[in-house]
Design an enzyme around this catalytic site. Structure first.
Site, short mmCIF file in Angstrom:
data_model
loop_
_atom_site.label_atom_id
_atom_site.label_comp_id
_atom_site.label_asym_id
_atom_site.label_seq_id
_atom_site.Cartn_x
_atom_site.Cartn_y
_atom_site.Cartn_z
N ASP A 267 0.87 -1.17 0.00
CA ASP A 267 0.00 0.00 0.00
C ASP A 267 0.91 1.23 0.00
O ASP A 267 2.13 1.15 0.17
CB ASP A 267 -0.97 -0.02 1.19
CG ASP A 267 -2.21 0.86 0.92
OD1 ASP A 267 -2.12 1.75 0.05
OD2 ASP A 267 -3.24 0.67 1.58
C1 NOJ Z 1 -4.12 3.88 -0.01
C2 NOJ Z 1 -5.26 2.93 0.15
O1 NOJ Z 1 -5.17 2.27 1.40
C3 NOJ Z 1 -5.35 1.90 -0.96
O2 NOJ Z 1 -6.52 1.16 -0.79
C4 NOJ Z 1 -5.28 2.56 -2.30
O3 NOJ Z 1 -5.42 1.60 -3.32
C5 NOJ Z 1 -3.94 3.28 -2.40
N1 NOJ Z 1 -3.87 4.31 -1.37
C6 NOJ Z 1 -3.71 3.91 -3.77
O4 NOJ Z 1 -4.54 4.98 -3.95
#
Ligand code: NOJ
Length: 725
Positions: free
Chosen positions: A274
């Site tokens: 993430d």
């Molecule tokens: C953070 C989020 O937790 C995740 O779900 C998302 O896909 C990413 N950012 C990218 O935007």
């Protein structure tokens, strides 16, 4: 004797075990790659490319494997050209984006989609999302979010399928099939990313990014199944989560990332971290610096780094010093190239620039409207308040969210447009062209001003019926929107009291992204429709239900607590040694609140009534490796066409480990004409009856099971099943 089962054996239809031709092709590419080019493949970066030469430069030097938040066929083709025509090895870039509940046409939020209990609908909707997103050059979505969650304070409950692993697994499969389609290398196939691996939904206190403590048994039985279902459906990628899991953050956890994912499940695709989750290992306190963070994440099994650049910065030294094996980097690159090859990117790296994402057409709108109708849940309908007559002369539409497109779309709206969204007010106006529809917002979403109440009350007084739209603002759900209260924010409940006191036939329409505490509202309002955040066609879909063009048929995928202090509250809890008893003080309950929810998991009404009958199991006795067939009749006993979701639960009263009081193991949503009676069939076999026993092996233990078929997680018809060797 316990019969051990090879659980989750189904082969992926579209991304199965690596084949030798592909593997030797990957090896050939790897043989030619410099370390810098390899590390480039492990890097995902985002940001605008217009006016910035950074991404272009990186692409030309083979230093970027994937992007996020860059979209548009032209933009992406320019970047791809830099990689494919400008770089030494011509490895295409994979373009990712958060396509969560639609791209241009916005569908209901995933929690709402789960309320439809209709996986085939989810598959269709995500197919359309994939078609729209790929027109804009994208080939990878960070969806589905398959985190199980039992805590509505967590803002991300809006993005998932709720509290149940069986329902969650069905939804996960449907999303993956829809996004990826039948042919991965087709230009409209969008690679899925099951996230967030794993346990993120168990954040302590419901606080986003918070710590989690989950036993291995609970991980395997509750949190893993939707991920496994996504992978069995062929999901190409996974995203590692932010949370600390029993002291080992999920983005550096060898047990989940390597032992389970690669060892037990043989996952051939790649794991992306993430956003900044690798650099956050420093804040977690398991790495003193970026080098240690990179080492922990890569060796645990995170292949691609999102945003932070610790792999690129530190791996050359880590490899030189022997702290990371070259083969570990090669393996990560191999997994990424495997996905790129499967998607056909080497053959066709470019999007067709002549066809770009466009305003939702009639077919897309029709699907969005239908999806929204199917996902709404009728929580209460005293005295058949709903549906309202289509011949109403004056209708009051009241509430701060009645004309609010952001609240209707929810979070993560891709390339969706507020101005293309039908509000509740517009939907009611369109449905009743000959009526006078009066609007009063009544109050704001925050503060405590009642200045708008009088106008709202006057509107109610002068109308034949009232639609009262309440809930959460669009920015109150999704990432980083945990709430410490689950009530209707601002002065909404007081507005509701004032409007309901007028006594007109009133339907409350809830626009929200999580279960709320609604006990006061439920006592007073005759009808409550949980519309969630329904997307582009919100208003039309709500009007379809309010005025009876469609009958509501959704069911709750998450328990609605009676009060905040009950949280976490979920249907598949354990019995405890002292299950709650009203007349026994020393049992598991509260002295100041009920122990039961306001609305249980699986709850939902329709405009008709149904009856279940004749539950039979054949055979009633099986061995641990056999299955039984469950039959039940469902009949529409009302006088309208309507839906019922028939839900099958099992219970094991005595086993080697404690078991939940109920576990969903089957469901079917059916549409029945008035008087229609249909027999439904469910298979119950080792996959449904097994669990992780004292030895942590998945097996069916001989003994007695209770099979309950009902229309929510409470009540229903029950029959015994006996399992013996
Ligand atoms: C953070 C989020 O937790 C995740 O779900 C998302 O896909 C990413 N950012 C990218 O935007």
């Amino acid at each position: 004797m316990r019969i051990l089962l090879a659980f989750f054996l189904a082969a992926a239809p579209v991304f199965s075990a690596p084949n030798t031709a592909v593997e030797s092709r990957i090896q050939k590419i790897l043989n030619r790659m410099t370390l810098s080019e390899k590390l480039g493949q492990l890097q995902q970066l985002g940001g605008p490319i217009e006016g910035s030469s950074q991404l272009m430069d990186l692409a030309r030097h083979g230093k970027i494997g994937a992007t996020l938040n860059v979209r548009g066929a032209k933009n992406l083709n320019a970047l791809q050209r830099a990689a494919v025509e400008g770089s030494r090895l011509k490895i295409p870039i994979l373009f990712g984006f958060d396509v969560i509940h639609g791209y241009r046409t916005i569908f209901p939020i995933p929690l709402a989609m789960a309320s439809s209990w209709d996986p085939s609908l989810i598959e269709k909707v995500s197919r359309l999302a994939a078609q729209e997103a790929t027109l804009d050059g994208l080939r990878w979505t960070f969806s589905p979010m398959v985190d199980i969650t039992r805590d509505p304070r967590w803002g991300r409950v809006a993005e998932g399928a709720g509290e149940d692993p069986f329902l969650g697994a069905a939804m996960a499969r449907a999303y993956v099939r829809g996004y990826q389609g039948e042919n991965l290398s087709a230009p409209d196939s969008l690679a899925a990313c099951a996230k967030h691996w794993v346990g993120y939904g168990a954040a302590e206190g419901g606080r986003d990014y918070s710590t989690t403590e989950i036993s291995e048994r609970t991980l395997r039985e509750i949190y893993f199944p939707p991920f496994k279902a996504a992978l069995d459906a062929g999901a190409l990628t996974l995203m590692s989560a932010f949370n600390d899991l029993d002291g080992v953050p999920s983005s550096a956890n060898p047990f989940t990332l390597t032992k389970v994912l690669r060892g037990e499940w043989k996952f051939p695709g790649f794991v992306v971290s993430d956003s900044n989750a690798i650099s956050e290992l420093i804040q977690h306190g398991i790495a003193a610096n970026g080098a240690e963070a990179a080492q922990r994440a890569l060796t645990a099994g995170v292949d691609m780094e999102m945003h932070s650049r610790l792999y690129e910065e530190n791996l050359p030294t880590l490899i030189k010093s022997g702290l990371v094996a070259q083969s570990t980097v090669d393996e990560a690159v191999r997994r990424i190239l495997r996905v790129k090859i499967a998607l056909g990117l080497f053959k066709q790296p470019y999007a067709d620039e002549t066809r770009t994402s466009h305003t939702p057409d009639a077919a897309a709108r029709k699907m969005a409207r239908w999806a929204a109708v199917r996902s709404m849940v009728l929580l209460k309908n005293d005295g058949k308040t709903l549906p309202f007559s289509k011949n109403l002369k004056r209708v009051a539409v009241i509430g701060p969210l009645a004309n609010d497109t952001a609240a209707e779309l929810g979070s993560w709206i891709g390339n969706g447009r507020l101005e293309e969204t039908i509000t509740l007010l517009a939907g009611v106006r369109a449905a009743l062209p000959n009526a006078k529809v009066i609007f009063a917002s009544g109050c704001a979403m925050s503060g405590d001003s009642d200045a708008g109440f009088a106008k709202a009350v006057r509107a109610a007084q002068s109308s034949d019926a009232v639609v009262l739209a309440l809930g959460e603002a669009g920015d109150m759900t999704g990432e980083a929107t945990s709430r410490a209260f689950l009530n209707l924010p601002g002065p909404q409940i007081n507005l509701a009291k004032a409007v309901l006191a007028v006594g007109k036939p009133t339907a409350v329409v809830l626009l929200n992204g999580r279960p709320l505490t609604l006990s006061t509202l439920t006592q007073r309002a005759p009808a409550i429709l949980e519309a969630w955040q329904p997307g582009t066609e919100a208003g039309n879909a709500i009007a379809d239900i309010l005025f009876g063009n469609a009958s509501p048929g959704g069911k709750l995928p998450m328990t609605f607590p009676f009060t905040l202090g009950q949280v976490p509250l979920y249907y598949n809890h354990k019995n405890t040694g002292r299950p709650a008893k009203d007349d026994d003080h020393y049992t598991s309950k509260y002295i100041d609140a009920p122990v039961t929810p306001l609305f249980p998991f699986g709850w939902g009404l329709s405009y008709t009534s149904t009856r279940l009958s004749n539950l039979t199991l054949s055979p009633q006795k099986i061995t641990p490796d056999q299955k039984t067939i469950v039959h039940v009749f469902v009949e529409n006993t009302g006088n309208r066409l309507g839906d019922e979701v028939v839900e099958l639960y099992i219970r094991r009263r005595a086993a080697s480990v404690t078991r939940p009081v109920a576990e969903l193991k089957g469901f079917q949503r059916v549409t029945l004409k008035p008087g229609e009676k249909r027999q439904l069939k469910f298979d119950l076999g080792p996959k449904e009856l097994g669990f992780y026993g004292l030895d942590m092996k998945y097996a069916v233990e001989p003994g007695e099971y209770e099979i309950t078929v009902g229309t929510s997680s409470v009540g229903g018809l029950t029959a015994p099943l006996s399992v013996s060797n």
